[in-house]
Design a protein around this motif. Structure first.
Motif, mmCIF file in Angstrom:
data_model
loop_
_atom_site.group_PDB
_atom_site.id
_atom_site.type_symbol
_atom_site.label_atom_id
_atom_site.label_comp_id
_atom_site.label_asym_id
_atom_site.label_seq_id
_atom_site.Cartn_x
_atom_site.Cartn_y
_atom_site.Cartn_z
ATOM 1 N N LYS A 1 -7.201 8.358 -16.207
ATOM 2 C CA LYS A 1 -6.594 9.013 -15.030
ATOM 3 C C LYS A 1 -7.545 10.027 -14.398
ATOM 4 O O LYS A 1 -7.160 10.742 -13.474
ATOM 5 C CB LYS A 1 -5.301 9.733 -15.433
ATOM 6 C CG LYS A 1 -4.202 8.835 -15.985
ATOM 7 C CD LYS A 1 -3.678 7.864 -14.938
ATOM 8 C CE LYS A 1 -2.679 6.865 -15.551
ATOM 9 N NZ LYS A 1 -2.582 5.617 -14.772
ATOM 10 N N SER B 1 -5.400 2.141 -15.736
ATOM 11 C CA SER B 1 -6.436 2.940 -15.088
ATOM 12 C C SER B 1 -6.101 3.203 -13.627
ATOM 13 O O SER B 1 -5.740 2.295 -12.893
ATOM 14 C CB SER B 1 -7.783 2.217 -15.182
ATOM 15 O OG SER B 1 -8.784 3.006 -14.596
ATOM 16 N N SER B 2 -6.246 4.459 -13.215
ATOM 17 C CA SER B 2 -6.183 4.745 -11.782
ATOM 18 C C SER B 2 -7.601 4.825 -11.220
ATOM 19 O O SER B 2 -7.804 5.119 -10.056
ATOM 20 C CB SER B 2 -5.398 6.022 -11.518
ATOM 21 O OG SER B 2 -5.987 7.103 -12.190
ATOM 22 N N LYS C 1 -2.083 3.812 -5.065
ATOM 23 C CA LYS C 1 -3.230 3.969 -5.968
ATOM 24 C C LYS C 1 -2.795 4.126 -7.420
ATOM 25 O O LYS C 1 -3.420 3.596 -8.328
ATOM 26 C CB LYS C 1 -4.053 5.199 -5.569
ATOM 27 C CG LYS C 1 -5.027 4.932 -4.446
ATOM 28 C CD LYS C 1 -5.958 6.124 -4.325
ATOM 29 C CE LYS C 1 -7.140 5.804 -3.446
ATOM 30 N NZ LYS C 1 -8.011 6.973 -3.251
ATOM 31 N N GLU C 2 -1.736 4.907 -7.625
ATOM 32 C CA GLU C 2 -1.337 5.211 -8.996
ATOM 33 C C GLU C 2 -0.566 4.078 -9.665
ATOM 34 O O GLU C 2 -0.480 4.027 -10.879
ATOM 35 C CB GLU C 2 -0.509 6.508 -9.024
ATOM 36 C CG GLU C 2 -1.399 7.726 -8.796
ATOM 37 C CD GLU C 2 -0.623 9.027 -8.681
ATOM 38 O OE1 GLU C 2 0.627 8.990 -8.761
ATOM 39 O OE2 GLU C 2 -1.278 10.077 -8.495
ATOM 40 N N ASN C 3 0.001 3.185 -8.861
ATOM 41 C CA ASN C 3 0.881 2.171 -9.446
ATOM 42 C C ASN C 3 0.355 0.752 -9.365
ATOM 43 O O ASN C 3 1.015 -0.172 -9.815
ATOM 44 C CB ASN C 3 2.257 2.243 -8.783
ATOM 45 C CG ASN C 3 2.992 3.518 -9.176
ATOM 46 O OD1 ASN C 3 3.555 3.602 -10.260
ATOM 47 N ND2 ASN C 3 2.928 4.525 -8.328
ATOM 48 N N ASN D 1 -9.641 10.085 -12.127
ATOM 49 C CA ASN D 1 -10.268 9.437 -10.971
ATOM 50 C C ASN D 1 -11.024 10.388 -10.045
ATOM 51 O O ASN D 1 -11.829 9.947 -9.233
ATOM 52 C CB ASN D 1 -9.272 8.583 -10.183
ATOM 53 C CG ASN D 1 -7.936 9.223 -10.019
ATOM 54 O OD1 ASN D 1 -7.195 9.371 -10.983
ATOM 55 N ND2 ASN D 1 -7.646 9.644 -8.802
ATOM 56 N N LYS E 1 -1.089 7.549 -2.194
ATOM 57 C CA LYS E 1 -1.098 8.045 -3.567
ATOM 58 C C LYS E 1 -0.252 7.142 -4.466
ATOM 59 O O LYS E 1 -0.670 6.761 -5.563
ATOM 60 C CB LYS E 1 -0.553 9.483 -3.573
ATOM 61 C CG LYS E 1 -0.775 10.252 -4.855
ATOM 62 C CD LYS E 1 -0.536 11.746 -4.605
ATOM 63 C CE LYS E 1 -0.744 12.557 -5.879
ATOM 64 N NZ LYS E 1 0.353 12.436 -6.845
#
Lengths: 423, 423
Positions: B194, B218-219, A215-217, B196, A212
């Motif tokens: 976000k 963008s995620s 993916k987010e960063n 996703n 997680k």
């Protein structure tokens, strides 16, 4: 040196070295892999000693037994890692394949050539075998690799990377194609995830928290898999013996795997015949069943079962343990809706003798792998004939399902002209 | 309603509607496209009236003429948009292709089926034709689409979306497969980026500022292209007439395109023969030349040229105008190093009669498209025979180069069993 500057320099060195690796021949890449396998065996004692230090440190901080298990290497496990490297050496080289080649009316001959992605960063936890596995797969596909292992295996990883570097040198490859981040400060990871000019792909391997976070960063493309809520739908027309055996295999053969069964959906017209037999079989291996009211009504009075009433949180739950949820549905449509709502696009199966229902399930379920009359446990690079896998992708971009060597490559367009200008 | 809640609901509606669209047949999708084309023509006046309001508003805020040009629609441009929609309808449907199918020794029959990506969000500026173009391509490939156009074309976009929705309804498709975000507040974009769980791909179309913002925030996976620093290397063995014509085409045919030439690299052994001829040809179309010291020494005394000494910022600069940088290099290796340092992986060409140098260039240059003896202007979906394009990708994941219909699809694994369990 400032660790961030050092990290950036490592990424730059990897990128630079990846240019030549991209068109290095198969023989040289395989030679490096064979040297790695040889040295894993000849330096087994060095590796195990380093690993023993990691184990001691882990015990000191009271690491849980399951985690300790993951980081421990044994003489046998080192043999297996070496054997895996040799089997990667034996796989066909994906790089250089030419495809979709054709000549256009204007005389241009064009098509695609398979090329490495470039630089792959692996961010992983615990298991030191990942250091070797992912390096072997990346090298075979012509990619440079940046390794960022966990602090709990830092000594093992150092020993393994030393072997890798020595093997690269003996094979005549630039050792800069493998960069090991010998700094386990977590604050470095966000910087690594922004190196999109140098790194082409990030593969996180570890718990859902790590995945997680990555993916987010990340401003670099990420391929993360691993998590999988897998359903098996037993249709009204299913053969009870077959449905029982398949569900048993999907749940029990390796419950810790991401392709293991989590929820059994059962058509109402077969539930009374199917569920008692299936539940008895699963109970024989100690499987706990989380039942919806209707399945509880069928199974509740039977002896020897571990039954728990299902709660909302059981739908869409990945157990990774000997637990399965059971829900009775009125129709194929209800099963499809449940899977669309709670599945996460990993592996889904239908057990049926009905042709149209089989076809509808295969068409309408949106997952990396959809199955009819077999076990979701087959979602695996080796089982699918890809030879080896870097991971299993549940996203739809780039590659879906098991990621083999071909899936860590890209392509470029080759255009051969003879003076053409665009009109 | 709170705009963020509304945005989320739109994304959810798109996701839900995308399930059925994924296995909707080609005839129904083509019927929707034909209705869109018909209605663009029959409601041309309504569209042009809405566009006139956008143009008035744009003039009021003093929009630059080039921007005004982009947002303006004419009777002819609406005809062209409608014709493009019909040509998308005429392309083969990429969805449903079955490939890599085989039977394993255990009797499992497995392979891949091409499926839509799911939901694609397009974030774009200015050009209202994007609303129709991207909708047509997404629909044809079975994808739902979320449209987020710029505020400068809000009235045009509303009129176009009304046509799309009507056409979908008449074709019997769920109009929820196209969601138009009728709110141009910029603060909504980060929320969209976000989503996703609902959106599978984001395509930004616009300036580098927009693309950079989308990539960094963008995620959801992003495919962005557009920017392209393109080199053409004139090797020592090049035919001077051919090199002159190709460079002229690559620079002059459409200088505002991302595949237009930016830097000419010239081998020192041909520079004195080649450069005067090439420079004269380019000067005939008003091309300004930014010359390194060696090329300036050759060209400096010639009449009729627009010469400027090159500065560091000229290397790796995308001009999008009638400007080219010129650098003389000592060798193919120097050209390759220059391209690796300053190229951004779009389109690169060599002009040569030397077989080995051609092969080295094709092997060693890392770009979406590499060319020998022709113009980089060919990097384009229609020119490559893909029929149409959503954009040009300069990243290596998923798809590289022109993105046609196939490139906005994914695949899933189909596994047909007969009771197999994993041993």
């Amino acid at each position: 040196m400032d660790p961030i500057v050092e990290l950036e320099m490592q990424c730059r060195r990897a990128k630079l070295a990846s240019r030549k690796l991209a068109y290095t021949g198969t023989a040289a890449k395989n030679s490096a892999l064979e040297h790695i396998a040889d040295d894993l065996l000849s330096q087994k004692e060095v590796i195990l000693e380093a690993n023993a230090i990691d184990q001691l440190d882990a015990r000191k901080i009271g690491m849980a037994p399951a985690m300790l298990d993951r980081l421990a290497l044994t003489p046998h496990s080192v043999d297996l890692i070496a054997a895996d490297v040799r089997s990667v050496a034996g796989l066909p080289d994906p790089v250089g394949e030419i495809f979709d080649m054709r000549t256009l009316p204007n005389g241009l001959t064009l098509g695609k050539k398979r090329v490495p992605l470039g630089v792959i960063a692996a961010i992983y936890e615990s298991r030191p075998n990942v250091t070797i596995d992912i390096t072997a797969l990346c090298l075979k596909a012509g990619n440079a690799v940046i390794l960022r292992g966990g602090k709990e295996t830092i000594n093992s990883n150092r020993a393994l990377v030393k072997i890798i570097v020595g093997a690269l040198e003996r094979a005549g490859l630039d050792p800069n194609v493998v960069q090991f981040i010998d700094n386990t400060d977590r604050s470095l990871v966000p910087h690594l995830l922004k190196m999109n000019d140098q790194v082409d792909l990030v593969i996180p391997r570890g718990g859902t928290g790590l995945i997680k976070f990555v993916k987010e960063n990340s401003s670099i493309p990420v391929v993360a898999g691993g998590a999988g809520v897998c359903h098996t739908f037993v249709d009204a027309s299913a053969r009870v013996d077959r449905a029982t055996a398949i569900v048993y295999n999907a749940k029990v053969q390796k419950p810790s795997a991401c392709n293991a069964l989590d929820t059994i959906l059962v058509h109402k017209d077969i539930a009374a015949r199917y569920l008692p037999e299936a539940a008895a079989e699963l109970a024989g291996s100690g499987v706990e069943l989380r039942c919806d009211p209707r399945s509880l009504a069928i199974l509740g009075s039977l002896p020897g079962l571990k039954l728990v009433p299902a709660v909302d949180a059981d739908w869409g739950k990945e157990y990774l343990a000997l637990i399965a949820a059971i829900k009775i549905v009125d129709s194929l449509d209800e099963a499809l809706d449940h899977i669309a709502a709670y599945g996460d696009g990993h592996s889904e199966a239908i057990i049926t003798e009905d042709y149209t229902n089989a076809q509808r399930f295969m068409n309408e379920v949106d997952a990396a792998a959809v199955y009819v009359n077999t076990s979701t446990r087959f979602t695996d690079g080796a089982q699918f004939g890809l030879g080896a896998e870097v991971g299993i992708s549940t996203q739809k971009m780039h590659a879906r399902g098991p990621l083999g060597l071909k899936e860590i490559t890209s392509y470029k367009w080759l255009v051969y002209g003879s003076g053409q200008a665009r009109p």
